[in-house]
Design an enzyme around this catalytic site. Structure first.
Site, mmCIF file in Angstrom:
data_model
loop_
_atom_site.group_PDB
_atom_site.id
_atom_site.type_symbol
_atom_site.label_atom_id
_atom_site.label_comp_id
_atom_site.label_asym_id
_atom_site.label_seq_id
_atom_site.Cartn_x
_atom_site.Cartn_y
_atom_site.Cartn_z
ATOM 1 N N GLN A 50 50.614 29.029 166.298
ATOM 2 C CA GLN A 50 52.295 27.972 166.080
ATOM 3 C C GLN A 50 53.490 28.688 165.792
ATOM 4 O O GLN A 50 52.890 29.396 164.913
ATOM 5 C CB GLN A 50 51.561 26.661 165.612
ATOM 6 C CG GLN A 50 50.497 26.502 166.455
ATOM 7 C CD GLN A 50 51.094 25.398 167.412
ATOM 8 O OE1 GLN A 50 52.058 25.502 168.193
ATOM 9 N NE2 GLN A 50 49.765 24.991 168.916
ATOM 10 N N ASP A 73 43.923 21.209 173.904
ATOM 11 C CA ASP A 73 45.035 21.757 173.877
ATOM 12 C C ASP A 73 46.202 22.108 174.874
ATOM 13 O O ASP A 73 46.357 23.541 174.697
ATOM 14 C CB ASP A 73 45.005 21.957 172.385
ATOM 15 C CG ASP A 73 46.496 22.918 172.213
ATOM 16 O OD1 ASP A 73 47.433 21.894 172.089
ATOM 17 O OD2 ASP A 73 46.861 23.685 171.126
ATOM 18 N N CYS A 113 74.979 27.168 161.938
ATOM 19 C CA CYS A 113 74.917 28.235 162.423
ATOM 20 C C CYS A 113 76.646 28.404 163.023
ATOM 21 O O CYS A 113 76.694 27.548 163.028
ATOM 22 C CB CYS A 113 73.794 28.323 163.052
ATOM 23 S SG CYS A 113 74.190 30.139 164.561
ATOM 24 N N TYR A 173 40.585 24.873 175.713
ATOM 25 C CA TYR A 173 42.592 25.634 175.476
ATOM 26 C C TYR A 173 42.355 26.176 173.615
ATOM 27 O O TYR A 173 43.465 25.823 173.530
ATOM 28 C CB TYR A 173 43.534 25.103 175.941
ATOM 29 C CG TYR A 173 43.303 24.100 177.083
ATOM 30 C CD1 TYR A 173 43.428 24.418 178.517
ATOM 31 C CD2 TYR A 173 43.071 22.732 176.812
ATOM 32 C CE1 TYR A 173 43.435 23.813 179.262
ATOM 33 C CE2 TYR A 173 42.558 22.387 178.024
ATOM 34 C CZ TYR A 173 43.047 22.521 179.219
ATOM 35 O OH TYR A 173 42.766 22.043 180.335
ATOM 36 N N CYS A 218 69.310 26.979 169.971
ATOM 37 C CA CYS A 218 69.225 25.776 169.444
ATOM 38 C C CYS A 218 70.190 24.403 169.483
ATOM 39 O O CYS A 218 70.830 24.753 170.036
ATOM 40 C CB CYS A 218 69.185 25.315 167.299
ATOM 41 S SG CYS A 218 68.873 26.785 167.009
ATOM 42 N N CYS A 225 69.358 34.197 161.857
ATOM 43 C CA CYS A 225 69.135 33.151 162.830
ATOM 44 C C CYS A 225 69.020 32.395 161.457
ATOM 45 O O CYS A 225 67.725 32.578 160.621
ATOM 46 C CB CYS A 225 68.434 33.833 163.626
ATOM 47 S SG CYS A 225 67.789 31.596 164.386
ATOM 48 N N CYS A 250 75.227 29.238 171.516
ATOM 49 C CA CYS A 250 73.243 29.948 171.275
ATOM 50 C C CYS A 250 73.007 28.739 172.016
ATOM 51 O O CYS A 250 71.819 27.762 171.792
ATOM 52 C CB CYS A 250 73.066 30.346 170.361
ATOM 53 S SG CYS A 250 70.831 31.308 170.382
ATOM 54 N N CYS A 303 51.992 18.829 174.152
ATOM 55 C CA CYS A 303 53.800 19.142 172.794
ATOM 56 C C CYS A 303 54.784 19.001 174.166
ATOM 57 O O CYS A 303 55.903 19.505 174.959
ATOM 58 C CB CYS A 303 53.560 21.023 173.351
ATOM 59 S SG CYS A 303 53.103 21.888 175.202
#
Length: 450
Positions: free
Chosen positions: A284, A379, A72, A313, A81, A160, A78, A406
């Site tokens: 997701q 979760d 990119c 959750y 990422c 993107c 940016c 996560c």
């Protein structure tokens, strides 16, 4: 000398969990974004603390063998990422190690049973949703893009590389339409203006698209006319919505969403079922990896068909409903009432009658269940489980627990609490790369009752 503004030569020897390269100068750690293990670089110290500092990369003296050319053109600016300069293979290695180290260091598990990372063959084009803040540049032109890292300065994008390629044609054209309509853009400092965000969503399996404008004011001149033009221009677009968010907040979506054209949801196929996804629905971001994680859960739980599963959750039933096809009963708990409504709607769409969903906090609801579950699926958000939830689970003592996380650090903390009593054994941890080109990693840990 250890002072702000000093230029130093540094060798990067590791990468932190936040994604920055790490080296040492005068015996203290220096974190340098946009670097990777093996880089030798010139950096300027920009934030200096007694035991560590943050540096800005000025020049590469000797690039790492793990370094690649970003795919990119604005990757170094940016904030969407962090790792486009790192090879896909080394990104995967770093994520695997991030989980192992957290489970060992924080959880206290020696040689944790972490199996190889689940990843896609294409580490780009995976995002099924993109929400871009809007502003105007000095010339008055509308811009949309992600913020520069650590700022609220927009890096303007016309495409993107990590979002679904089918969304790319919309971005530049819709910015121009907003410009041509003369719609005002919200200023987060003065709180004047209307349009705040542009949100694009796509069903990876169906191709259906949803376009949502987020505005501080629900009144936009000729928005219905423009919405119909978009519907005709983009054959895969099934709906245009207007979300109203008048609050002085960083939250993207407000409470009210109305349909401008078409419908306010798209259809997606996931785990052999059909799901309706609205503009603000949590789903997701990486459909393919989410399906891979679901398959891992189904395989590891070895379901026989007579189980009662509690999905704490549960969201819109993303994992509950596919599991409901394989067990006797599923009970879902979710704090967001709108998500519970969608979970029930998705159950109806798929003719699933053995799944019930309850609105409320897991902490409050879990201790009042009429049925004792055989399996619990967790979760939680990044902060992990409330201590009261852990204590109730230990008292409830289900046969198996599958914990989706996560954030490796909070997962490790909670696994330690669950296993240190001697009631559970950690049998497997399946890492999953939901967010290639970033430092984020998810996983599911499996616990078996002893």
């Amino acid at each position: 000398m250890w002072q702000q503004g000093k230029t130093i030569e540094i060798e990067i020897t590791d990468v932190s969990n936040s994604g920055d390269g790490v080296g040492h100068f005068e015996g203290r750690a220096v974190f340098v974004p946009q670097t990777v293990t093996g880089d030798r670089a010139i950096a300027r110290l920009v934030r200096v603390k007694p035991k560590y500092a943050y540096g800005q990369l000025l020049n590469l003296l000797n690039p790492s063998p793990h370094r690649i050319r970003p795919r990119c053109i604005v990757a170094d600016k940016c904030g969407g990422c962090q790792w486009q300069h790192i090879s896909d293979e080394y990104q995967q290695h770093l994520k695997q190690q991030q989980i192992i180290q957290a489970i060992e260091r924080i959880g206290g598990f020696a040689s944790p049973p972490v199996v190889p990372l689940l990843f896609a063959t294409d580490a780009l084009h995976y995002r099924n949703k993109a929400t871009y803040p809007l502003d105007r540049n000095a010339q008055g032109n509308v811009r949309a893009g992600y913020y520069r890292q650590g700022t609220h300065q927009i890096v303007n994008l016309n495409q993107c590389p990590v979002q679904d390629e089918r969304l790319n044609p919309l971005l530049a054209e819709i910015k121009q339409d907003i410009q041509d309509r003369g719609w005002s853009i919200y200023n987060e400092k003065t709180h004047q203006g209307k349009l705040r965000h542009l949100s694009l969503r796509i069903g990876r399996r169906t191709g259906e698209m949803l376009l949502t404008l987020v505005s501080a004011n629900p009144s936009l001149s000729q928005v219905e006319t423009q919405a119909e033009e978009w519907m005709q221009r983009y054959p895969l677009l099934v709906g245009v919505a207007l979300n109203c968010n008048p609050g002085k907040t960083n939250t993207i979506f407000g409470e009210q969403t109305r349909c401008i054209a078409g419908q306010t949801y798209l259809s997606e196929r996931f785990g052999g079922l059909e799901f309706h996804l609205r503009p603000e629905t949590f789903f997701q971001i990486n459909t393919e990896i989410a399906e891979g994680l679901l398959a891992a859960i189904q395989e590891r739980l070895e379901l026989q068909g007579n189980e009662t599963v509690l999905d704490a959750y549960c969201g819109i039933g993303t994992f509950s409903l596919p599991l409901a096809k394989q067990v006797r009963e599923v009970i879902g708990i979710e704090v967001q009432e709108s998500a519970v409504e969608q979970a029930r709607e998705n159950a109806t769409i798929n003719a699933i009658a053995n799944a019930t969903f309850h609105a409320g906090t897991v902490k409050d609801k879990i201790s009042h269940l009429e049925t004792r579950p055989d399996i619990v699926l967790l979760d939680p958000p990044r902060k992990g489980c409330d201590r009261a939830v852990i204590e109730t689970l230990l008292e409830m003592h289900p046969r198996q627990i599958a914990y989706i996380s996560c954030k490796p650090a909070t997962l490790a903390r909670d696994l330690k609490l669950l296993c240190q009593t001697g009631k559970y054994q950690l049998t497997h941890i399946q890492p999953a790369d939901f967010f290639p080109q970033t430092a984020h990693v998810e996983c599911v840990a499996f616990l078996q009752s002893i």
